[in-house]
Write an enzyme that holds these catalytic residues in place. Structure first.
Site, PDB file in Angstrom:
ATOM      1  N   HIS A 164      -6.236  -7.599 -12.250  1.00 14.82           N
ATOM      2  CA  HIS A 164      -4.597  -7.508 -12.317  1.00 14.82           C
ATOM      3  C   HIS A 164      -4.113  -6.133 -11.844  1.00 14.82           C
ATOM      4  CE1 HIS A 164      -5.017 -10.996 -15.176  1.00 14.82           C
ATOM      5  NE2 HIS A 164      -5.850 -10.424 -15.718  1.00 14.82           N
ATOM      6  N   SER A 285       4.625   8.598  12.419  1.00  7.19           N
ATOM      7  CA  SER A 285       6.066   8.095  12.439  1.00  7.19           C
ATOM      8  C   SER A 285       6.816   8.660  13.272  1.00  7.19           C
ATOM      9  CB  SER A 285       6.720   8.518  10.818  1.00  7.19           C
ATOM     10  OG  SER A 285       8.214   8.470  11.023  1.00  7.19           O
ATOM     11  N   LYS A 291       4.139  11.504   7.805  1.00  4.28           N
ATOM     12  CA  LYS A 291       3.723  10.267   7.662  1.00  4.28           C
ATOM     13  C   LYS A 291       2.268   9.935   8.383  1.00  4.28           C
ATOM     14  CE  LYS A 291       5.012   7.177   5.525  1.00  4.28           C
ATOM     15  NZ  LYS A 291       5.900   6.217   6.172  1.00  4.28           N
ATOM     16  N   GLU A 298      -2.220  -3.183   7.790  1.00  5.80           N
ATOM     17  CA  GLU A 298      -0.977  -3.983   7.806  1.00  5.80           C
ATOM     18  C   GLU A 298      -0.857  -5.014   8.799  1.00  5.80           C
ATOM     19  OE1 GLU A 298       2.749  -0.934   6.552  1.00  5.80           O
ATOM     20  OE2 GLU A 298       1.502  -0.200   7.909  1.00  5.80           O
TER      21      GLU A 298
END
Ligand code: ARG
Length: 466
Positions: A164, A285, A291, A298
């Protein structure tokens, strides 16, 4: 490939029966050559083998066969080098190859004897898919090897295991990595099974009923390295189960890559800080200088959506088709090509991302040492001293509740508890915590060594099947 517009000289394959030329609108919708040209090697190889068989049964003379084989070589070369032009009547790769061969060698007009594009396309696509899935399986094995190497490299490293997404029990990092490895291993098995199931030659099924010409279907199947010949000519031209099989296997593999991706995304966040991706396998970024983004992970997650879409869409195409061949079946290629391309792009990128990543071993270890993660072991320790498990669970549960509500250290409560005491506290020591598990395939550093061996053997045995 050049696309020639209108050509009055060009004739369709069915010009005998038709008085009028095909409408542009029909050709635009109907033509598949822009994408099925990918099947040219398989189509040409199928034609070589078919032509040789036709010569043996007397359809071609020896000289005609030589001429046709040379023409096939030339067409292959023209396509490979990109120096070929397609007419509006070249509906698909099969039409194009036959048209061009016949231009070069007039005896090419006998090449389609006993053959239909229906059995031809099924043959080409099976050959293509067998090869494509073999390549995907090799790439999947490389990912398994990358996971294996990491598991060995991080020997002794531990982290909290989760259920979980809540911390559950401490596990070796190698054990966690191989959990992904075993799912990829099943994908490799599924790829091998799908390859084996699709290894059937449809040539000789003709349009749908076979042929009155005594074709040697076994010789053709053999020469094209198929292990079997179809049993039913109607089924041979109607069956696209092999495409659905491939799409399912690729979708599930994509889902496994997505799950790996999801974890990399979470683990590389500042909040977790379990993994640091290498610069070459992450992005920055355009605006925020600090970043470092896990784009590969992704995209692995995002692209699993289109893999599922390719499968679902194609199943819908198949759903209500009457036997035997219907043009709907032309819709098999684009989802299949897209799925193979998508997985073939993701797999090496994920492999590189994993191989080049650094695990933040200290950060993981600190989390894994939390005494809360040892509570299941503490309950089992009481069980080994005769207490029923349900009672032991409650005893430890009450200590957890007290530690949390009173803000005291769980270790202190354990040491003061009449059922537990100092001996139980020693279970929280690092070495015991990570080696407490006794069962097969469990999350202890001791058991991991056997697992690594089994995993390595499995990779070798699957590699041997490719
Ligand atoms: N391009 C077609 C396909 O992909 C080849 C078979 C065409 N057969 C036919 N009867 N029109 O399915």
């Amino acid at each position: 490939m050049n696309q020639n517009s209108g050509n009055d000289e060009s004739k369709s394959l069915w010009h005998g029966r038709f008085l009028e030329q095909s409408a542009d609108e029909l050709q635009k919708l109907n033509n598949s050559i822009s994408y099925d040209i990918r099947l040219f090697s398989q189509d040409i190889e199928g034609s070589r083998v078919h032509a040789k068989m036709l010569q043996k049964i007397g359809v071609f003379s020896k000289d005609e066969l030589t001429e046709v084989l040379l023409a096939l070589d030339q067409v292959e070369e023209e396509i490979q080098s990109g120096s070929f032009s397609v007419l509006p009547t070249d509906e698909d790769v099969h039409t194009y190859v036959e048209r061009r061969v016949t231009e070069i060698a007039p005896s090419g007009a006998r090449l389609h004897t006993g053959r239909s594009r229906n059995d031809q396309v099924a043959t080409d696509l099976r050959l293509w898919t067998k090869e494509a899935l073999t390549d995907v399986a090799r790439m999947a094995i490389s990912l398994q090897r990358a996971l294996l190497e990491k598991a060995k490299e991080v020997d002794g490293a531990v982290l909290p295991g989760y259920t979980h997404l809540q911390q559950a029990q401490p596990v070796p990092l190698g054990h966690h990595l191989l959990a992904h490895g075993w799912s990829i291993s099943r994908d490799v098995e599924r790829l091998l099974q799908a390859i084996e199931r699709m290894d059937v030659s449809p040539l000789g099924a003709g349009a749908m009923a076979g042929s009155s010409i005594p074709l040697d279907v076994d010789a053709v199947a053999d020469d094209l390295h198929f292990s079997r010949v179809f049993d039913n000519s109607i089924d041979a031209v109607s069956d696209r189960d092999f495409v659905a099989d491939a799409l399912y296997v690729l979708a599930l593999l994509g889902i496994h890559l997505s799950r790996i991706g999801e974890e990399v995304i979470i683990w590389s966040s500042s909040e977790f800080g379990f993994i640091e991706l290498s610069d070459s396998f992450s992005t920055g970024s355009s605006m925020m200088p600090q970043k470092k983004n896990p784009d590969i992970a992704e995209l692995a997650r995002g692209k699993s959506g289109r893999l599922i879409g390719n499968l679902a869409g194609f199943l819908a195409t198949l759903k209500a088709l009457p036997l035997s061949y219907n043009k709907d079946l032309q819709e098999d290629k684009e989802p299949l090509f897209d799925a193979v391309d998508t997985v073939s792009n993701i797999l090496p990128a994920v492999t590189g991302m994993i191989s080049s990543a650094t695990f933040q071993i200290e950060q993981m270890r600190d989390q894994a040492l939390s005494p809360y993660l040892a509570t299941t072991d503490l309950a089992e320790w009481l069980v080994q001293r005769g207490m029923p498990f349900r009672e032991a669970h409650a005893v430890i549960g009450q200590l957890v509740a007290r530690a949390l509500s009173e803000g005291v250290a769980l270790e202190d409560l354990i040491s003061m508890d009449e059922n537990l005491g100092e001996e139980a506290v020693s279970l929280l020591e690092e070495g015991r915590l990570f080696n407490s598990k006794k069962t097969h395939g469990s999350a202890s550093l001791e058991k991991l060594a056997d697992q690594i061996e089994r995993f390595e053997n499995k990779i070798c045995s699957d590699e041997g099947k490719l």
